[in-house]
Enzyme design. Structure first.
Site, mmCIF file in Angstrom:
data_model
loop_
_atom_site.group_PDB
_atom_site.id
_atom_site.type_symbol
_atom_site.label_atom_id
_atom_site.label_comp_id
_atom_site.label_asym_id
_atom_site.label_seq_id
_atom_site.Cartn_x
_atom_site.Cartn_y
_atom_site.Cartn_z
ATOM 1 N N ASP A 51 0.844 -1.191 0.000
ATOM 2 C CA ASP A 51 0.000 0.000 0.000
ATOM 3 C C ASP A 51 0.886 1.251 0.000
ATOM 4 O OD1 ASP A 51 -1.962 2.001 0.593
ATOM 5 O OD2 ASP A 51 -3.213 0.453 1.466
ATOM 6 N N ASP A 52 0.840 2.019 -1.064
ATOM 7 C CA ASP A 52 1.587 3.284 -1.154
ATOM 8 C C ASP A 52 3.090 3.081 -1.302
ATOM 9 O OD1 ASP A 52 -0.858 4.459 -0.721
ATOM 10 O OD2 ASP A 52 -0.289 5.548 1.083
ATOM 11 N N CYS A 87 -5.798 4.691 -3.371
ATOM 12 C CA CYS A 87 -6.022 3.270 -3.085
ATOM 13 C C CYS A 87 -7.206 2.627 -3.806
ATOM 14 C CB CYS A 87 -6.193 3.074 -1.581
ATOM 15 S SG CYS A 87 -4.869 3.781 -0.577
ATOM 16 N N ASP A 339 -0.465 -0.447 -4.872
ATOM 17 C CA ASP A 339 -1.624 0.198 -5.494
ATOM 18 C C ASP A 339 -1.302 1.558 -6.089
ATOM 19 O OD1 ASP A 339 -1.272 1.363 -3.002
ATOM 20 O OD2 ASP A 339 -3.288 0.914 -2.269
ATOM 21 N N ASN A 340 -0.383 2.293 -5.478
ATOM 22 C CA ASN A 340 0.053 3.589 -6.022
ATOM 23 C C ASN A 340 1.405 3.935 -5.415
ATOM 24 O OD1 ASN A 340 -2.437 4.324 -3.868
ATOM 25 N ND2 ASN A 340 -0.491 5.333 -3.422
#
Length: 608
Positions: A51-52, A87, A339-340
């Site tokens: 995540d991130d 997200c 996700d990013n």
């Protein structure tokens, strides 16, 4: 059953490790003939989705086990992009193979996003895990699925398509020491005081055991929250108040065993880190330079991100060792992505994401598995999260869906070489965003409105470019080869007086911008094959398949004449996908491109 109780010979005797044929009705993928076919092994997939996680802050350099098991044993895709830098929309794109403008899930929470929006749009019974089960695969998931998947709505309805699951739930998804998980149809369970990634690792190993015992090919996802900021809910109710938000963002929290690591590391001091002159466009140009206290905190935030990823590094090691113990490692694709991306101080931005810059949209993608080259970087392959579902389908022998916006990524050197030999360049990534951006540290967290934009990353022989149009209709163009830090906007008002003489990638800026704007006009509302081959909309005769082709002088009049008629522009700034705010679309205005010329005996002629 514990992993030690199952021997290697048992694993090779079951469906996911054994050769299967079309005569076995339980193993025939959808869309494939039941006639005689050569024997092959049904592969499994294990997908670790962080995540991130950044590329440009160098986080992978601090993950030695990911390097050992994945980078050294697999292929790294250096030009992989999240199509939406936040997200929930990004994850919906992963699990549908569709861009956010086609899913209509464009935010992390209602009314424009979150799990309730995903359900309302009809995807819960028509997305990746459901399709895999229909094709004979078992599906398992632990960790974060979507935002606003909560302790209240987890069972109304439950996420569709999973053989086994153990989901992280809001409001404690991002609370590293106070997580809540929900297994299958059971009641949610709190793990207060336990480290979230370690809890998830235990659950991932348990689901892997279940997958092996089931004796079917499987797809397993482990989705930890690291290195996302820690988010603790406050006891606060009432209307939303930007000055008193109901949650507290702080830096990530590492496991105790990792909290003293990397004491001297700092955010990489690239040219775009807290620059002396403001950069970018829209609200970003108004950001003040960060003071020393702010920079020191952001360095601490950076170290906490690296520390939080150490438990993920161990998770990867644990999954690999268990796959090896079961004797199925060589029959399993292992995928690692996020996700990013993330920024910390670049362009004077506080820690966060949501921008279209390279820090926020260029994300890790590593693949290890059958036929995948070891210790190889596929630098010439541009891919996006919309391509992941078609890629998985290709590995598992499932026919691609017509409504996929993405296309399968070539992952073997043979496939990559074949694409190059055929001249089928994978050169573009469409990027889009709606809503606001917010800092996630302790400084200047106020949400920034008007952060809606469309953007394009394109890379090919002789060019490497970023082009964007914001909802206030400011434009950006960066020559990424000459300006990889995206500091010199070639379309800023201060540059406009000299655009005709300015060169980017050895072409006048106006010439490049006219092509890129036309391409972005197609991509901003594209569907299916149109997203994969957008030049075909502009040139149906097939003469143009890349930006290099479109830059031929014979097309100058075509693009320059049309740019003022049909171009990317917004009617107003909106926080979600509202058609009337989006401005011109290809469906409405693309036909204008047909009114200025035509091909005659291989030459471009003006209409008369």
């Amino acid at each position: 059953m514990h992993i030690a109780a199952l021997v290697r010979t048992a694993a090779t005797a079951i469906g996911f490790g054994a050769a299967v044929t079309a005569s076995d009705p339980g193993q025939v993928p959808l869309g494939h003939s039941r006639g005689p076919q050569p024997q092959r092994r049904q592969p499994n997939v294990v997908f670790v989705l962080t995540d991130d996680q950044d590329v440009h802050l160098g986080s992978l350099d601090y993950m030695p086990l990911v390097k050992k098991h994945l980078l050294d044993q697999g292929t790294y895709f250096s030009s992989h992009y999240a199509t939406t830098a936040v997200c929930c929309p990004s994850r919906v794109t992963i699990w549908t193979g569709k861009f956010a403008h086609n899913t209509n899930v464009t935010d992390v929470s209602p009314p424009y996003g979150g799990y309730p929006k995903f359900v309302a749009e009809g995807f819960n019974d028509n997305y990746f895990p459901v399709w895999l089960q229909q094709a004979g695969y078992n599906t398992y998931y632990t960790g974060k699925l979507f935002n606003v998947h909560t302790v209240e709505n987890y069972n109304s309805p439950p996420p569709g398509g999973f053989t086994g699951s153990d989901f992280l739930l809001d409001p404690h998804t991002y609370d590293y020491l106070n997580s809540t998980f929900q297994r299958n149809g059971e009641e949610p369970r709190s793990y207060e005081g336990h480290y979230s990634t370690d809890v998830l690792a235990g659950k991932a190993y348990g689901l892997l055991d279940e997958a092996v015992e089931a004796r079917k090919p499987f797809f397993l996802v482990a989705a930890p929250i690291a290195p996302h900021a820690n988010v603790a809910m406050k006891l606060h109710s009432g209307p939303r108040d930007p000055d008193n938000l109901p949650f507290e963002f702080t830096e990530p929290i590492p496991a105790d065993r990792h909290k003293h690591l990397f004491p001297n590391e700092k955010v990489p001091r690239t040219a775009n880190f807290n620059p002396d002159q403001s950069s970018g466009a829209n609200w970003i140009t108004t950001l003040p330079q960060q003071n020393g206290t702010n920079v020191a905190y952001n360095d601490h935030f950076y170290r906490q991100r690296l520390r939080s990823l150490q438990a993920v590094d161990e998770l990867v090691d644990g999954l690999i060792s268990r796959l090896e113990d079961y004797g199925i490692l060589e029959d399993t694709y292992i995928v690692y992505s996020s996700d990013n991306g993330y920024h910390i101080g670049q362009h004077r931005l506080q820690p966060g994401k949501s921008c279209g810059y390279e820090t926020d949209v260029n994300v890790p993608l590593i693949v290890r598995g059958p036929g995948v080259a070891r210790n190889y970087t596929a630098g010439g392959v541009v891919s996006t999260h919309a391509d992941l579902a078609p890629t998985f389908f290709g590995w598992l022998g499932i026919e691609a869906r017509e409504d996929f916006d993405g296309a399968a990524i070539p992952v073997t050197q043979e496939e990559i070489g074949g694409v190059r030999e055929r001249g089928e360049r994978r050169e573009h990534a469409g990027i889009e965003y709606w809503g606001f951006a917010m800092g996630e540290g302790v400084y200047n967290r106020d949400p920034r409105e008007n952060n809606t934009y469309k953007a394009l990353r394109i890379s090919g022989p002789g060019y490497n470019l970023y082009y964007s149009v914001w909802c206030n209709n400011e434009h950006e163009l960066y020559d990424m080869k000459a300006d990889p830090d995206q500091l010199h906007n070639l379309l800023s008002p201060s540059s406009s007086s000299s655009q005709s003489s300015t060169l980017a990638a050895n072409h006048p800026v106006e010439k490049l911008a006219s092509r890129l704007d036309a391409l972005l006009l197609v991509l901003k509302t594209c569907t299916g094959k149109q997203c994969q081959h957008p030049w075909s909309s502009l040139h149906p005769d097939g003469t143009v398949k890349s930006l290099a082709d479109a830059l031929a002088p014979r097309y100058d009049a075509f693009y320059l004449n049309n740019r003022e008629v049909a171009s990317v522009k917004y009617a107003y700034c909106a926080n979600g996908f509202i058609p009337e705010a989006e401005g011109p679309t290809w469906e409405d205005d693309g036909r204008a491109f047909g009114g200025y010329g035509y091909l005659k005996e291989g030459r471009w002629e003006d209409w008369v």
